[in-house]
Write a protein that holds these residues in place. Structure first.
Motif, PDB file in Angstrom:
ATOM      1  N   ALA A 128       1.139   2.151   9.173  1.00  0.00           N
ATOM      2  CA  ALA A 128       0.007   1.269   8.875  1.00  0.00           C
ATOM      3  C   ALA A 128      -0.007   0.053   9.790  1.00  0.00           C
ATOM      4  N   VAL A 129       1.142  -0.570   9.955  1.00  0.00           N
ATOM      5  CA  VAL A 129       1.199  -1.783  10.777  1.00  0.00           C
ATOM      6  C   VAL A 129       0.960  -1.448  12.245  1.00  0.00           C
ATOM      7  N   THR A 130       1.442  -0.289  12.676  1.00  0.00           N
ATOM      8  CA  THR A 130       1.179   0.127  14.053  1.00  0.00           C
ATOM      9  C   THR A 130      -0.314   0.369  14.272  1.00  0.00           C
ATOM     10  N   LEU A 131      -0.978   0.985  13.290  1.00  0.00           N
ATOM     11  CA  LEU A 131      -2.428   1.165  13.380  1.00  0.00           C
ATOM     12  C   LEU A 131      -3.141  -0.187  13.434  1.00  0.00           C
ATOM     13  N   LEU A 132      -2.703  -1.118  12.596  1.00  0.00           N
ATOM     14  CA  LEU A 132      -3.319  -2.450  12.598  1.00  0.00           C
ATOM     15  C   LEU A 132      -3.111  -3.149  13.938  1.00  0.00           C
ATOM     16  N   HIS A 133      -1.944  -2.944  14.523  1.00  0.00           N
ATOM     17  CA  HIS A 133      -1.679  -3.513  15.845  1.00  0.00           C
ATOM     18  C   HIS A 133      -2.649  -2.939  16.876  1.00  0.00           C
ATOM     19  N   ARG A 134      -2.863  -1.630  16.819  1.00  0.00           N
ATOM     20  CA  ARG A 134      -3.801  -0.998  17.746  1.00  0.00           C
ATOM     21  C   ARG A 134      -5.223  -1.505  17.542  1.00  0.00           C
ATOM     22  N   ARG A 135      -5.542  -1.867  16.305  1.00  0.00           N
ATOM     23  CA  ARG A 135      -6.890  -2.341  15.988  1.00  0.00           C
ATOM     24  C   ARG A 135      -7.071  -3.831  16.275  1.00  0.00           C
ATOM     25  N   GLY A 136      -6.031  -4.455  16.781  1.00  0.00           N
ATOM     26  CA  GLY A 136      -6.137  -5.862  17.141  1.00  0.00           C
ATOM     27  C   GLY A 136      -5.893  -6.827  15.999  1.00  0.00           C
ATOM     28  N   ARG A 155      -3.091  -3.408   2.597  1.00  0.00           N
ATOM     29  CA  ARG A 155      -3.084  -2.373   1.551  1.00  0.00           C
ATOM     30  C   ARG A 155      -4.033  -1.229   1.892  1.00  0.00           C
ATOM     31  N   ASP A 156      -5.226  -1.570   2.370  1.00  0.00           N
ATOM     32  CA  ASP A 156      -6.207  -0.533   2.688  1.00  0.00           C
ATOM     33  C   ASP A 156      -5.672   0.423   3.747  1.00  0.00           C
ATOM     34  N   THR A 157      -5.055  -0.140   4.781  1.00  0.00           N
ATOM     35  CA  THR A 157      -4.511   0.704   5.849  1.00  0.00           C
ATOM     36  C   THR A 157      -3.307   1.491   5.350  1.00  0.00           C
ATOM     37  N   TYR A 158      -2.500   0.860   4.503  1.00  0.00           N
ATOM     38  CA  TYR A 158      -1.338   1.532   3.922  1.00  0.00           C
ATOM     39  C   TYR A 158      -1.785   2.732   3.071  1.00  0.00           C
ATOM     40  N   ARG A 159      -2.831   2.529   2.260  1.00  0.00           N
ATOM     41  CA  ARG A 159      -3.349   3.641   1.439  1.00  0.00           C
ATOM     42  C   ARG A 159      -3.894   4.757   2.326  1.00  0.00           C
ATOM     43  N   GLU A 160      -4.583   4.366   3.388  1.00  0.00           N
ATOM     44  CA  GLU A 160      -5.121   5.359   4.323  1.00  0.00           C
ATOM     45  C   GLU A 160      -4.006   6.221   4.900  1.00  0.00           C
ATOM     46  N   VAL A 161      -2.917   5.574   5.293  1.00  0.00           N
ATOM     47  CA  VAL A 161      -1.788   6.302   5.873  1.00  0.00           C
ATOM     48  C   VAL A 161      -1.145   7.214   4.831  1.00  0.00           C
ATOM     49  N   CYS A 162      -0.942   6.706   3.627  1.00  0.00           N
ATOM     50  CA  CYS A 162      -0.333   7.524   2.569  1.00  0.00           C
ATOM     51  C   CYS A 162      -1.156   8.784   2.315  1.00  0.00           C
ATOM     52  N   GLN A 163      -2.462   8.628   2.326  1.00  0.00           N
ATOM     53  CA  GLN A 163      -3.333   9.784   2.097  1.00  0.00           C
ATOM     54  C   GLN A 163      -3.227  10.780   3.245  1.00  0.00           C
ATOM     55  N   ARG A 164      -3.215  10.275   4.464  1.00  0.00           N
ATOM     56  CA  ARG A 164      -3.164  11.167   5.627  1.00  0.00           C
ATOM     57  C   ARG A 164      -1.819  11.872   5.747  1.00  0.00           C
ATOM     58  N   LEU A 165      -0.742  11.172   5.372  1.00  0.00           N
ATOM     59  CA  LEU A 165       0.591  11.773   5.446  1.00  0.00           C
ATOM     60  C   LEU A 165       0.961  12.525   4.171  1.00  0.00           C
ATOM     61  N   GLN A 166       0.060  12.471   3.193  1.00  0.00           N
ATOM     62  CA  GLN A 166       0.292  13.118   1.896  1.00  0.00           C
ATOM     63  C   GLN A 166       1.534  12.544   1.213  1.00  0.00           C
ATOM     64  N   PHE A 167       1.659  11.205   1.309  1.00  0.00           N
ATOM     65  CA  PHE A 167       2.720  10.480   0.618  1.00  0.00           C
ATOM     66  C   PHE A 167       2.159   9.900  -0.676  1.00  0.00           C
ATOM     67  N   HIS A 168       3.045   9.674  -1.616  1.00  0.00           N
ATOM     68  CA  HIS A 168       2.648   8.961  -2.827  1.00  0.00           C
ATOM     69  C   HIS A 168       2.349   7.500  -2.480  1.00  0.00           C
ATOM     70  N   ASP A 169       1.263   6.966  -3.018  1.00  0.00           N
ATOM     71  CA  ASP A 169       0.932   5.554  -2.822  1.00  0.00           C
ATOM     72  C   ASP A 169       1.696   4.751  -3.870  1.00  0.00           C
ATOM     73  N   PHE A 170       2.737   4.051  -3.427  1.00  0.00           N
ATOM     74  CA  PHE A 170       3.608   3.347  -4.362  1.00  0.00           C
ATOM     75  C   PHE A 170       3.046   1.997  -4.815  1.00  0.00           C
ATOM     76  N   GLY A 171       1.932   1.578  -4.265  1.00  0.00           N
ATOM     77  CA  GLY A 171       1.362   0.296  -4.666  1.00  0.00           C
ATOM     78  C   GLY A 171       2.062  -0.858  -3.981  1.00  0.00           C
ATOM     79  N   LEU A 172       1.555  -1.239  -2.818  1.00  0.00           N
ATOM     80  CA  LEU A 172       2.191  -2.278  -2.007  1.00  0.00           C
ATOM     81  C   LEU A 172       1.909  -3.658  -2.603  1.00  0.00           C
TER      82      LEU A 172
END
Length: 281
Positions: A46-54, A102-119
């Motif tokens: 998620a943080v790497t994606l946010l970095h790419r997005r500026g 949180r939004d990006t973290y949820r996006e990643v969890c969904q794409r990786l099929q991980f449980h969203d633990f609630g950041l």
């Protein structure tokens, strides 16, 4: 994942550098360790994606996190992913920035099929000993000014100390001892190194406490000790390195955690760091 001659999975040894996938799929680790690997992997993505997005501000805030851990909430019977930060950084995590994370973290969890633990964000719990009342009174009344060495609040004496310096763990103290050996025994006195463990410092927008600030031949370098599962944070490390170098640090390097327990390898890593620091321009 390694297997034995019969194809059964084997538990990785301490010398192996496990990936997030190795940890998550390891049948030998417990649920908490597996969930922590999932959450940290999702955070890194998620943080790497946010970095790419500026979204530099969010990235810098996450780099300030002291601890990230998944815990089971018995009251609500669910797992929560806590990011623990120092009191001085807690107020920087505004609702807007946290929701963006949180939004990006949820996006990643969904794409990786991980449980969203609630950041969720919370302050780091201070270390408190039986004499906390006396120690707090002394801090409130002492005329001595606080130093920047080991700036994190500790209400009990540091467990790892040497030469009137505090260390977070045994690994840091081991690296310090190896650097001091080079300083006092291997280099000439008129051209040796300065060693500054946990030297709190400020770069634009951030306060950081690198494991070691080292000075050599008129240059300053930073040494960090990598954890055993550091692979997922390389993009964030690169961002941090750039901030440090933009602020005048000539060279940033990292010590693999495996090298800390191997004197010969540690010495080789430190000498390579000093050679590159001395040649940095």
């Amino acid at each position: 994942m390694t297997t034995d001659p019969w194809g059964s999975p084997q538990q990785p040894t301490g010398s192996e550098s496990a990936s997030f996938e190795d940890i998550i799929n390891n049948p030998f680790i417990d649920t908490a360790a597996k969930f922590n690997a999932m959450a940290d992997s999702a955070l890194g993505h998620a943080v790497t994606l946010l970095h790419r997005r500026g979204e530099r501000e969010v990235v810098e805030l996450v780099l300030e996190v002291d601890k990230a851990i998944v815990e089971f909430d018995r009251e609500y019977e669910e797992w929560t992913f806590w990011l623990e930060v120092s009191p001085e950084q807690y107020s920087c995590f505004t609702d807007v920035l946290v929701e963006k994370l949180r939004d990006t973290y949820r996006e990643v969890c969904q794409r990786l099929q991980f449980h969203d633990f609630g950041l969720t964000i919370r302050e780091t719990m201070p270390e408190v000993g039986p004499q906390w009342r006396d120690q707090l009174r002394e801090q409130l009344t002492s005329p001595r000014r606080p130093t920047n060495q080991g700036r994190k609040v500790r209400l009990q004496p540091p467990k790892f100390r040497e030469d009137y310096l505090a260390f977070t763990n045994q690994g840091e103290q081991t690296v310090y001892q190896a650097l001091r050996q080079i300083q006092e025994k291997d280099l000439p006195r008129e051209s040796t190194i300065g060693i500054y463990p946990l030297a709190g410092g400020r770069v634009p927008g951030r306060t950081w406490e690198p494991d070691f600030l080292v000075t050599y031949k008129g240059r300053a370098g930073v040494l960090e000790i990598d954890g055993p599962h550091h692979n997922g944070r390389r993009a964030m490390d690169a961002t941090r390195d750039h901030l440090l170098m933009d602020a005048g640090v000539a060279f940033v390097d990292r010590i693999p955690v495996e090298a800390v327990d191997d004197p010969a390898e540690l010495n080789a890593v430190l000498r390579r760091f000093l050679r590159r620091l001395g040649d940095a321009s």
